[in-house]
Design a protein around this motif. Structure first.
Motif, PDB file in Angstrom:
ATOM      1  N   PRO A 285       0.810  -1.228   0.000  1.00  0.00           N
ATOM      2  CA  PRO A 285       0.000   0.000   0.000  1.00  0.00           C
ATOM      3  C   PRO A 285       0.840   1.273   0.000  1.00  0.00           C
ATOM      4  N   ALA A 286       2.039   1.187   0.579  1.00  0.00           N
ATOM      5  CA  ALA A 286       2.893   2.375   0.636  1.00  0.00           C
ATOM      6  C   ALA A 286       3.323   2.821  -0.753  1.00  0.00           C
ATOM      7  N   LEU A 287       3.357   1.886  -1.695  1.00  0.00           N
ATOM      8  CA  LEU A 287       3.806   2.212  -3.043  1.00  0.00           C
ATOM      9  C   LEU A 287       2.821   3.160  -3.738  1.00  0.00           C
ATOM     10  N   VAL A 288       1.532   2.922  -3.527  1.00  0.00           N
ATOM     11  CA  VAL A 288       0.507   3.748  -4.172  1.00  0.00           C
ATOM     12  C   VAL A 288       0.679   5.215  -3.796  1.00  0.00           C
ATOM     13  N   ARG A 289       1.040   5.464  -2.542  1.00  0.00           N
ATOM     14  CA  ARG A 289       1.168   6.839  -2.058  1.00  0.00           C
ATOM     15  C   ARG A 289       2.406   7.543  -2.590  1.00  0.00           C
ATOM     16  N   SER A 290       3.317   6.795  -3.216  1.00  0.00           N
ATOM     17  CA  SER A 290       4.586   7.407  -3.622  1.00  0.00           C
ATOM     18  C   SER A 290       4.767   7.513  -5.134  1.00  0.00           C
ATOM     19  N   ILE A 291       3.736   7.194  -5.921  1.00  0.00           N
ATOM     20  CA  ILE A 291       3.923   7.164  -7.380  1.00  0.00           C
ATOM     21  C   ILE A 291       3.052   8.169  -8.123  1.00  0.00           C
ATOM     22  N   GLY A 292       2.420   9.092  -7.396  1.00  0.00           N
ATOM     23  CA  GLY A 292       1.658  10.137  -8.067  1.00  0.00           C
ATOM     24  C   GLY A 292       0.512   9.593  -8.895  1.00  0.00           C
ATOM     25  N   ASP A 293       0.428  10.044 -10.156  1.00  0.00           N
ATOM     26  CA  ASP A 293      -0.674   9.649 -11.031  1.00  0.00           C
ATOM     27  C   ASP A 293      -0.437   8.339 -11.761  1.00  0.00           C
ATOM     28  N   ALA A 294       0.720   7.737 -11.574  1.00  0.00           N
ATOM     29  CA  ALA A 294       0.987   6.457 -12.230  1.00  0.00           C
ATOM     30  C   ALA A 294       0.069   5.380 -11.658  1.00  0.00           C
ATOM     31  N   GLU A 295      -0.225   4.384 -12.469  1.00  0.00           N
ATOM     32  CA  GLU A 295      -1.085   3.280 -12.055  1.00  0.00           C
ATOM     33  C   GLU A 295      -0.253   2.010 -11.910  1.00  0.00           C
ATOM     34  N   ILE A 296      -0.490   1.243 -10.859  1.00  0.00           N
ATOM     35  CA  ILE A 296       0.182  -0.040 -10.693  1.00  0.00           C
ATOM     36  C   ILE A 296      -0.521  -1.061 -11.588  1.00  0.00           C
ATOM     37  N   THR A 297       0.232  -1.627 -12.525  1.00  0.00           N
ATOM     38  CA  THR A 297      -0.346  -2.573 -13.491  1.00  0.00           C
ATOM     39  C   THR A 297       0.564  -3.796 -13.623  1.00  0.00           C
ATOM     40  N   PRO A 298       0.555  -4.676 -12.627  1.00  0.00           N
ATOM     41  CA  PRO A 298       1.464  -5.831 -12.652  1.00  0.00           C
ATOM     42  C   PRO A 298       1.132  -6.812 -13.767  1.00  0.00           C
ATOM     43  N   SER A 299       2.175  -7.499 -14.239  1.00  0.00           N
ATOM     44  CA  SER A 299       1.974  -8.533 -15.261  1.00  0.00           C
ATOM     45  C   SER A 299       3.003  -9.628 -15.073  1.00  0.00           C
ATOM     46  N   SER A 300       2.777 -10.747 -15.704  1.00  0.00           N
ATOM     47  CA  SER A 300       3.733 -11.855 -15.703  1.00  0.00           C
ATOM     48  C   SER A 300       4.838 -11.561 -16.715  1.00  0.00           C
ATOM     49  N   PRO A 301       5.960 -12.287 -16.642  1.00  0.00           N
ATOM     50  CA  PRO A 301       7.012 -12.125 -17.660  1.00  0.00           C
ATOM     51  C   PRO A 301       6.483 -12.361 -19.072  1.00  0.00           C
ATOM     52  N   GLN A 302       5.642 -13.374 -19.255  1.00  0.00           N
ATOM     53  CA  GLN A 302       5.117 -13.659 -20.589  1.00  0.00           C
ATOM     54  C   GLN A 302       4.214 -12.539 -21.085  1.00  0.00           C
ATOM     55  N   ALA A 303       3.397 -11.994 -20.186  1.00  0.00           N
ATOM     56  CA  ALA A 303       2.513 -10.898 -20.582  1.00  0.00           C
ATOM     57  C   ALA A 303       3.320  -9.672 -20.994  1.00  0.00           C
ATOM     58  N   MET A 304       4.446  -9.448 -20.314  1.00  0.00           N
ATOM     59  CA  MET A 304       5.306  -8.325 -20.689  1.00  0.00           C
ATOM     60  C   MET A 304       5.929  -8.562 -22.063  1.00  0.00           C
ATOM     61  N   ALA A 305       6.372  -9.781 -22.318  1.00  0.00           N
ATOM     62  CA  ALA A 305       6.935 -10.117 -23.634  1.00  0.00           C
ATOM     63  C   ALA A 305       5.894  -9.899 -24.729  1.00  0.00           C
ATOM     64  N   ASP A 306       4.659 -10.296 -24.464  1.00  0.00           N
ATOM     65  CA  ASP A 306       3.584 -10.096 -25.437  1.00  0.00           C
ATOM     66  C   ASP A 306       3.326  -8.608 -25.665  1.00  0.00           C
ATOM     67  N   LEU A 307       3.395  -7.819 -24.585  1.00  0.00           N
ATOM     68  CA  LEU A 307       3.158  -6.385 -24.687  1.00  0.00           C
ATOM     69  C   LEU A 307       4.227  -5.704 -25.541  1.00  0.00           C
ATOM     70  N   VAL A 308       5.476  -6.118 -25.385  1.00  0.00           N
ATOM     71  CA  VAL A 308       6.561  -5.555 -26.198  1.00  0.00           C
ATOM     72  C   VAL A 308       6.276  -5.798 -27.675  1.00  0.00           C
ATOM     73  N   ARG A 309       5.847  -6.997 -28.002  1.00  0.00           N
ATOM     74  CA  ARG A 309       5.561  -7.322 -29.403  1.00  0.00           C
ATOM     75  C   ARG A 309       4.373  -6.527 -29.941  1.00  0.00           C
ATOM     76  N   THR A 310       3.287  -6.495 -29.192  1.00  0.00           N
ATOM     77  CA  THR A 310       2.082  -5.819 -29.683  1.00  0.00           C
ATOM     78  C   THR A 310       2.292  -4.307 -29.771  1.00  0.00           C
ATOM     79  N   ASP A 311       3.011  -3.732 -28.802  1.00  0.00           N
ATOM     80  CA  ASP A 311       3.272  -2.295 -28.848  1.00  0.00           C
ATOM     81  C   ASP A 311       4.186  -1.929 -30.016  1.00  0.00           C
ATOM     82  N   THR A 312       5.174  -2.774 -30.281  1.00  0.00           N
ATOM     83  CA  THR A 312       6.067  -2.522 -31.411  1.00  0.00           C
ATOM     84  C   THR A 312       5.276  -2.519 -32.712  1.00  0.00           C
ATOM     85  N   ASP A 313       4.397  -3.496 -32.883  1.00  0.00           N
ATOM     86  CA  ASP A 313       3.572  -3.560 -34.089  1.00  0.00           C
ATOM     87  C   ASP A 313       2.624  -2.361 -34.173  1.00  0.00           C
ATOM     88  N   LYS A 314       2.047  -2.007 -33.041  1.00  0.00           N
ATOM     89  CA  LYS A 314       1.082  -0.899 -33.005  1.00  0.00           C
ATOM     90  C   LYS A 314       1.727   0.418 -33.423  1.00  0.00           C
TER      91      LYS A 314
END
Length: 327
Positions: A285-314
């Motif tokens: 909970p302490a993290l939320v108070r220290s990151i301003g307007d950023a949103e915590i959006t956790p993902s798995s390693p595989q989901a991050m790998a997929d995001l890199v690919r889809t964002d590059t294509d996009k």
């Protein structure tokens, strides 16, 4: 084993052999005891911005989860390429990590002709940590108070509107290009040497609008007007601001994400330990108070790998459709 190897493609065999060599190179005891010394997060950003403050906030809650100090070291330069290249060439033992982002893992592959690293081959994703919203901000003197009014004004005055960015190929530049493509309007891009000067340009009326996260503070003080947020969901920092999709542009999303990655070949057990610690840290909970307007959006390693690919294509499609040529 021989039959299995024959069925593998050349790429599969290379990946298999790389992983096997990496595992053999690291003693089993070292993997089991990981981590047994401090861990460095290399941020390719300068001090002060989100690329610096977010990993530092994360390091505070990640250290106790891993049982070792987690330090942040800034290595900025060449549009984040210097720090990213440094990690790509570092020991793949899990003690040197990259503060990865939309820019250095996706956009740079399109905007930079001499990258010096391959985001999809030179890194082992650990997980996405945060998403930073981009707000559609306009000069208050512009006679529009909504996204629909902005689109109508732009169509009534084709080519008159200008939008600022922190530089050609930056996220706020490509967000503006995406907005034009999805709405059918035309605006003139005005690149500045950094997002800070670009915000000043919009406040001063040199430019009509821009997509930026930090500018929401100026909107709260009346120096800018926030029409919408470019993320898929409203933010906890400004819940009253609608998304661009809600405001009339379905499917629009131009968020900036940040996460952690290790050099390619890092043992799977080490990546798993880091990913587990990261997931626990992001629940603090302490993290939320220290990151301003950023949103915590956790993902798995595989989901991050997929995001890199889809964002590059996009973003590659955005660049191609806009006929943007980077020098």
């Amino acid at each position: 084993m021989e039959k299995l190897t024959k069925r593998m493609s050349a790429v599969d065999r290379r990946s298999f052999l790389t992983a096997a060599i990496a595992l053999a190179a690291v003693p089993a005891g070292a993997q089991q005891d990981f981590p047994n010394k401090p861990i460095r997060i290399i941020s390719p950003y300068t001090a002060g911005g989100l690329g610096d403050t977010l990993p530092r906030a994360l390091s505070v809650v990640l250290s106790p989860r891993l049982g070792q100090r987690v330090l942040v070291e800034n290595r900025p330069g060449a549009s984040q390429m210097m720090g990213t290249q440094f990690v790509a060439r570092a020991e793949n033992d899990g003690y040197t990590l990259l503060w990865a982002s939309t820019t250095n893992m996706a956009i740079n592959t399109i905007a930079q002709t001499r990258l010096g690293y391959d985001p999809q081959k030179d890194f082992a994703p650990i997980g996405v940590c945060f998403t930073s919203p981009l707000y559609l901000l306009v000069n208050p003197r512009l006679p529009v108070k909504s996204v629909k009014e902005l689109i109508a004004y732009a169509k009534a005055h084709p080519g008159k509107l200008t939008f600022a960015s922190g530089g050609s190929g930056s996220t706020n530049h490509l967000a503006g290009e995406l907005f034009m493509q999805q709405t059918g309007i035309r605006m003139l891009h005005v690149p500045y040497k950094g997002a800070g000067p670009a915000i000043v340009g919009v406040i001063g009326g040199e430019v009509d609008l821009m997509f930026e996260g930090a500018g929401i503070e100026h909107a709260r003080h009346g120096q800018l007007r926030a029409l919408a947020v470019a993320s898929r969901q409203r933010t906890h920092g400004a819940p009253e601001v609608p998304t661009i999709a809600e405001a009339g542009v379905p499917g629009f999303d131009a968020s900036v994400w940040f996460g952690l990655a290790a050099p390619a070949g890092t043992p799977p057990a080490v990546v798993a330990r880091l990913a587990s610690g990261l997931q626990e840290a992001l629940k603090d909970p302490a993290l939320v108070r220290s990151i301003g307007d950023a949103e915590i959006t956790p993902s798995s390693p595989q989901a991050m790998a997929d995001l890199v690919r889809t964002d590059t294509d996009k973003w590659r499609k955005v660049v191609v459709d806009a006929h943007i040529v980077f020098e």
